[in-house]
Design a protein around this motif. Structure first.
Motif, short mmCIF file in Angstrom:
data_model
loop_
_atom_site.label_atom_id
_atom_site.label_comp_id
_atom_site.label_asym_id
_atom_site.label_seq_id
_atom_site.Cartn_x
_atom_site.Cartn_y
_atom_site.Cartn_z
N VAL A 71 0.85 -1.19 0.00
CA VAL A 71 0.00 0.00 0.00
C VAL A 71 0.88 1.24 0.00
CG1 VAL A 71 -1.77 1.27 1.26
CG2 VAL A 71 -1.88 -1.22 1.14
N ARG A 72 0.59 2.21 -0.89
CA ARG A 72 1.45 3.38 -1.05
C ARG A 72 1.16 4.46 -0.01
NH1 ARG A 72 1.64 4.16 -7.66
NH2 ARG A 72 2.54 2.08 -8.11
N ASP A 73 -0.10 4.58 0.42
CA ASP A 73 -0.45 5.62 1.39
C ASP A 73 0.14 5.26 2.75
OD1 ASP A 73 -1.50 7.54 2.98
OD2 ASP A 73 -3.59 7.21 2.42
N PRO A 74 1.07 6.06 3.29
CA PRO A 74 1.71 5.70 4.58
C PRO A 74 0.71 5.58 5.72
CG PRO A 74 2.94 7.42 3.45
CD PRO A 74 1.66 7.26 2.70
N ALA A 75 -0.23 6.49 5.78
CA ALA A 75 -1.20 6.44 6.90
C ALA A 75 -2.07 5.19 6.79
CB ALA A 75 -2.06 7.70 6.90
N GLU A 76 -2.54 4.91 5.57
CA GLU A 76 -3.38 3.72 5.38
C GLU A 76 -2.58 2.45 5.64
OE1 GLU A 76 -6.95 1.73 4.56
OE2 GLU A 76 -6.46 3.83 5.00
N ARG A 77 -1.28 2.46 5.17
CA ARG A 77 -0.44 1.29 5.40
C ARG A 77 -0.20 1.06 6.89
NH1 ARG A 77 3.39 2.58 2.30
NH2 ARG A 77 4.85 3.45 3.83
N GLU A 78 0.05 2.15 7.62
CA GLU A 78 0.27 2.00 9.08
C GLU A 78 -0.98 1.46 9.79
OE1 GLU A 78 1.68 4.71 12.92
OE2 GLU A 78 1.42 5.63 10.93
N ARG A 79 -2.15 1.96 9.37
CA ARG A 79 -3.38 1.50 9.99
C ARG A 79 -3.61 0.01 9.72
NH1 ARG A 79 -8.59 0.62 8.85
NH2 ARG A 79 -8.26 1.07 6.63
N LEU A 80 -3.36 -0.40 8.47
CA LEU A 80 -3.55 -1.81 8.12
C LEU A 80 -2.52 -2.70 8.82
CD1 LEU A 80 -4.36 -1.52 4.29
CD2 LEU A 80 -5.94 -2.01 6.17
N GLU A 81 -1.29 -2.20 8.94
CA GLU A 81 -0.27 -2.98 9.64
C GLU A 81 -0.63 -3.18 11.10
OE1 GLU A 81 3.32 -0.85 8.97
OE2 GLU A 81 3.77 -1.85 7.05
N MET A 82 -1.19 -2.17 11.73
CA MET A 82 -1.63 -2.31 13.12
C MET A 82 -2.74 -3.35 13.24
SD MET A 82 -1.62 1.65 14.45
CE MET A 82 -2.36 1.12 16.00
#
Length: 421
Positions: free
Chosen positions: A245-256
């Motif tokens: 995922v390219r969006d950092p915020a979205e990627r961080e949320r999904l990783e959590m």
């Protein structure tokens, strides 16, 4: 049971002793009575030889007899003279003058033994008086001996019955203790096959059952652990997709979210392999705060007003954090799953009684259906296991779960205090 068996033997022994000792006591009384009458009759016959002789000799013999024997002797001469113990001439004496020998009862309870002796000058009557005391001589002592004998036999019977009952009850108590330990989760408990064959057979069957339950639980734990382990493969693929995922915020949320899911899978494997009855402890304040912070992000996205009330000190509870966390997640997840967006909810944690804690999660949604607290029942298409997970977590710490709908839904989770080992 031990007391009942002893009482049963005591009652049975008492009936047998009564049936044996009462007739024996009556027989003793009869024998004493007959013995006294027989002795008096022998005494009268012994005097009959001197009645027809010299009167001076008769008086001397009667005087010696009255001085040494317990039965007073009176001789009624044909001319009306009375020799020996003064006594009235009763109708029985007058009947004996006709030549009859008889025994007559007197109003005072005594008996007069009458023996007639005929001679040329007429018939003399020898009267021997047997008083009530002489008729019962030795009876009371014999009754006392019988009573002591009966009491001794009854005591021995009760002692033997108590010993036998104790050995029997000890075996049953062992079975009960083993059953209690198994019910409390101690699957290592085993009964000792002792006592009567029937109880020994029950002990063996109980041990076989305990072994079978242990084997089934081990298989079930491994099956759940294997199932949880299989989830790791799609989780790995999901993590790879998240990294793309390219969006950092979205990627961080999904990783959590993926990390939380991995922790849940790991927790499921550990829970499945943890022996039954193994306790723990954690700080309920810390765990609830962390889970509320996790869910507050989603609450903010759905515009749900959130009220949080947590104490400013630790609240130790009697279960580990990896059991309390899914219980809190289940309660908070129910709010998001069963209420529309924008519904306000509150999380309150307070000390419970002398120890432990009380967690209350309430919302302003449509409320709970009547079957909401039943395992496997849900009104929103879910598995219906969320509240059951919370309930089992509370009960493992000695607490409980309660649900009601005053205005919306309110779940109260009572957590017990940790047990010192």
């Amino acid at each position: 049971m031990r007391r009942r068996l002893t009482l049963l033997v005591g009652a049975t022994t008492s009936l047998v002793l009564v049936a044996f000792l009462v007739p024996l006591a009556l027989l003793v009384h009869t024998v004493a009575h007959d013995r006294a009458i027989s002795s008096a009759a022998i005494e009268a016959r012994a005097l009959s030889a001197v009645v027809t002789g010299d009167e001076a000799a008769l008086r001397s013999v009667v005087q010696r007899t009255n001085a040494g024997e317990p039965f007073p002797v009176t001789v009624f001469r044909p001319d009306g003279t009375v020799i020996g113990e003064p006594a009235p001439e009763s109708p029985a004496v007058r009947l004996a003058r006709t030549g009859r020998t008889l025994n007559a009862e007197l109003p005072d309870g005594g008996i007069e033994v009458l023996f007639s002796v005929g001679a040329a000058e007429g018939t003399s009557v020898i009267r021997v008086y047997v008083g009530p005391e002489e008729q019962r001589a030795g009876v009371y002592r014999a009754w006392l001996i019988l009573a002591l004998l009966g009491t001794t036999l009854l005591g021995i019977g009760l002692l033997v019955a108590n010993r036998l009952a104790r050995s029997l009850v000890r075996s049953i108590d062992g079975l009960a203790d083993t059953s209690r330990r198994l019910a409390e989760g101690d699957l290592t408990a085993r009964a000792r096959p002792e006592g009567p064959p029937e109880i020994s057979a029950v002990a063996g069957t109980l041990n076989t059952l305990a072994t079978r339950i242990s084997d089934l639980l081990v298989r079930e734990r491994e099956r759940v652990a294997d199932l949880s382990h299989r989830v790791r493969t799609p989780l790995t693929a999901l993590r790879l997709d998240v990294e793309s995922v390219r969006d950092p915020a979205e990627r961080e949320r999904l990783e959590m979210s993926v990390a939380a899911l991995e922790r849940a899978v790991t927790r499921s494997i550990n829970d499945a392999r943890r022996p039954a009855g193994e306790g723990g402890r954690c700080d309920a304040t810390r765990v609830v705060r962390e889970r509320v912070e996790f869910w507050s992000v989603l609450a903010e996205d759905q515009e749900r007003p959130l009220t949080v009330e947590l104490p400013d000190r630790p609240l130790p509870v009697g279960l580990p954090d990896d059991e309390l966390e899914p219980a809190v997640d289940a309660l908070l997840g129910n709010v998001f799953a069963h209420t529309p967006d924008g519904t306000a909810f509150a999380v309150r944690l307070r000390p419970g009684g002398p120890d432990g804690a009380v967690l209350v999660v309430e919302d302003e949604g449509p409320g709970l259906p009547e079957s909401a607290t039943e395992r496997g029942t849900s009104g929103a298409g879910s598995s219906g296991l969320g509240l059951d997970i919370a309930r089992r977590a509370a009960e493992s710490s000695g607490g409980s779960l309660a649900a009601d709908s005053p205005s919306g839904a309110r779940i109260t989770l009572v957590l017990g205090a940790p047990v010192e080992r």
